[in-house]
Design a protein around this motif. Sequence first.
Motif, mmCIF file in Angstrom:
data_model
loop_
_atom_site.group_PDB
_atom_site.id
_atom_site.type_symbol
_atom_site.label_atom_id
_atom_site.label_comp_id
_atom_site.label_asym_id
_atom_site.label_seq_id
_atom_site.Cartn_x
_atom_site.Cartn_y
_atom_site.Cartn_z
ATOM 1 N N PHE A 74 0.833 -1.200 0.000
ATOM 2 C CA PHE A 74 0.000 0.000 0.000
ATOM 3 C C PHE A 74 0.867 1.250 0.000
ATOM 4 O O PHE A 74 1.942 1.285 0.611
ATOM 5 N N THR A 75 0.383 2.288 -0.691
ATOM 6 C CA THR A 75 1.067 3.574 -0.675
ATOM 7 C C THR A 75 0.670 4.399 0.541
ATOM 8 O O THR A 75 1.386 5.309 0.939
ATOM 9 N N ASP A 76 -0.476 4.090 1.127
ATOM 10 C CA ASP A 76 -0.929 4.848 2.285
ATOM 11 C C ASP A 76 -1.784 3.949 3.164
ATOM 12 O O ASP A 76 -2.614 3.171 2.669
ATOM 13 N N VAL A 77 -1.563 4.040 4.464
ATOM 14 C CA VAL A 77 -2.360 3.310 5.444
ATOM 15 C C VAL A 77 -2.800 4.308 6.500
ATOM 16 O O VAL A 77 -1.966 4.978 7.123
ATOM 17 N N ASN A 78 -4.091 4.422 6.690
ATOM 18 C CA ASN A 78 -4.624 5.392 7.638
ATOM 19 C C ASN A 78 -5.631 4.704 8.549
ATOM 20 O O ASN A 78 -6.470 3.919 8.096
ATOM 21 N N ILE A 79 -5.555 4.996 9.856
ATOM 22 C CA ILE A 79 -6.476 4.432 10.835
ATOM 23 C C ILE A 79 -7.143 5.583 11.579
ATOM 24 O O ILE A 79 -6.460 6.420 12.178
ATOM 25 N N GLU A 80 -8.460 5.628 11.516
ATOM 26 C CA GLU A 80 -9.233 6.658 12.195
ATOM 27 C C GLU A 80 -10.120 6.029 13.259
ATOM 28 O O GLU A 80 -10.670 4.943 13.058
#
Length: 800
Positions: free
Chosen positions: A403-409
């Motif tokens: 993945f180029t970006d991993v975000n956790i909200e």
Amino acid sequence: MKTRSSRFRLRSVVLVVAGAVSAFAAWAVEPFTVRDIRVEGLQRVEPGTIFASMPIRVGDTYTDERASAAIRALFDLGLFKDVRIDVSGNVVVVIVEERPTVAGVDFVGSKEFDKDALVKSLREVGLAEGRPYDKALTDRAEQELKRQYISRSLYNAEVVTTVTPIERNRVNLTFTVTEGEPARIKDIRVVGNKAFSESTLRGLFDLDTGGWLSWYTKSNQYSRAKLNADLETLRSYYLQRGYLEFRIDSTQVAVSPDREDLTLTINVTEGQRYVVSSVSLQGNYLGRDDEFKSLITIEPGEPYNAEQVTQTTTAFSDYFGSFGYAFARVQARPEIDRTNNRVALVLQAEPARRVYVRRLVVSGNNRTRDEVIRREFRQYEASWYDSDRIKLSRDRVNRLGFFTDVNIETQEVPGTPDQVDLAVSVVEKPTGSLQLGAGFSTAEKVSFSFGIQQENFLGSGNYLGLNVNTSKYNRNIQLTSTNPYFTQEGISRTFDLYYRTTRPYYTQDGDYRLINEGGTLRFGVPFSEVDTVYFGAGLERYSFEPGSNLASQTPQAYRDYFGCATQGDYITACSDDTKTGVPLTIAWARDTRDSALVPTRGRVQRAGLEVGVGGDMKYYKGSYQLQQYFPLNKQYTLAFNGELGYAKAYGDEVYPIFKNFYAGGLGSIRGFEQNSLGPRDAVTGAALGGTKKAIFNAELSTPFPGAGNDRTLRMYGFFDVGNVFTDRTLGITDAQWEAQKKLRASVGVGISWISPLGPLRLAYAFPVQYQDEEVGAVNQVGYIPKDRIQRIQFQIGTSF
């Protein structure tokens, strides 16, 4: 039906000036009750849009005021070029002329931006395919395009719009761009500084006035984004040194009349330098005040340091999070004593409420299976929220490389104050690659390679790869497959099948070959989040082919090991030209570097042991490597590398010579020909390597002159020392033994470049300790020739 004596026809002339629309009636009629409303002139707009927007309905009383309001309402839709209302008896007839629709948008002459980026910027101002054409929007679009080019320092950019009508009331828009040459930064000025020199502050910036490599780095081309980043660097520099009230008053960009040069002026107010007098806690710390105090990195008596304050508040929030308090509020409140230039810091904390995770919601993985992401998570559903586990989970998903970006909200669950959902969003990148390439090095000359790899095979997270190399001295074909979750506990399984032909001595003219074929099976067991231990076993076979059969061109050590008999200068036969082995391996790895390509901090350690337990080869071979990186500042990095190796046969076996360690050249001790150090063959003088290895390297990495702070192109100075050794054998004199075991050392400078073909390193070395005379006679056991010096060396893909 009786016709009214005076027929009303309302004609409107609409003038759009500063957003004002005025409608003028040709003549007025007496009010009447509307029996019907009819619309004429529609092509794409739905009639319902007209009826919903008009303030006149069937059954209403028609008046001139309502007619004018209806015209204004329809013009406000932005869909029509002309609107007028006629009255026929009790019927209101709305006659419209639709605006053309934008059929296509194209760009001519644009090189600085991708078309998709320009299309996106125009969509944000309301101009896009399928939308009504509006001259005002076109003007706004031209201004937006110019703004985009100015952000790239292209102040001379010109944009001309061409509108081409096509069938069905549509138009094509073509934006012709003349980019011109970018404006160069002529000067950067910092005004108001007293504590630090202007040259020191300018040295913090990525933007500069250029150098001879500016064509590559573009560091002298103005960019608002780069300037903002430099301003943040400047602000952090002051705030980390006690200037609590430092501020940037203004930034001015002055462009020359010819728009080819510009000057940046940054006005600052430093304020006074403050020293921390005390640090205290206020609020609710869950009865763990001492534990929180241990996280404080702020030192009373030291200058105020904003970075330390941020680190402390972040550590507090994370520690609260580890107990389930996802919404803890931590604030550092400074109490300033301007008389004595001191500041007392009060850390105010409110943990709020404790929550647990209801569920993980994964999105964005169109190809990768959910389980590939979920199995990396250490924060589990239906358990207390733990910020440490969430960060660890994010890092583990990032390290997959898919993945180029991993975000956790963190999302609150409506109506349930003690529950949250974790929304995990990923942006996938291509994980398959097909490589066709060629390389050149001073040792290998020209080599060709082919490779096909799929790191995320069918979205399963498994690796599958095939690699072929055709270099002069090392040719191989290898098939590799890795299942990172062979078991649910995270034990990985890797198997390799390979066929290699090797000419290990870079100084020979003979055409002998060593053929190695076999396979290995290896399991990786994670003992912690950063430590992995690998266990493996293999089956291999080595075959020796003398080639031209000239004994004078075949190393004596190979002839002895494979039992080759000679007659005159020819090898007649080798009684044991094939060796089989069953190697068992165990290895340990830990890598805490901040980057694998351009590390600036952290450490990597590797240790391995290989033991031959079956077949014709009984031996053990151990190695250990340690690399440590220290960031001296933003520009300079100090790095150390140390390698040790030891190998020996056991029982009555002879140690297999092709398992030796080698040294010399890039990757070990620069300034010496590749793999040329250590003991030499008695017949050919070829380097044989050794059963012991000790290498130490030190590097200081600096910005490349003219490249600013670009980390993909760096210059470095180095010091290398070490050698490979073997046990003393019969017939070696004291002088030969001392010459063989003497350490070799070199110093030099080099260039490191992350090129499109991979990391490239070029080194110019000065050997400072080397063998400069021959010891013993040629064809004598233990013959030690002069070291082969090679001052200039380069290679793609090596490190240290």
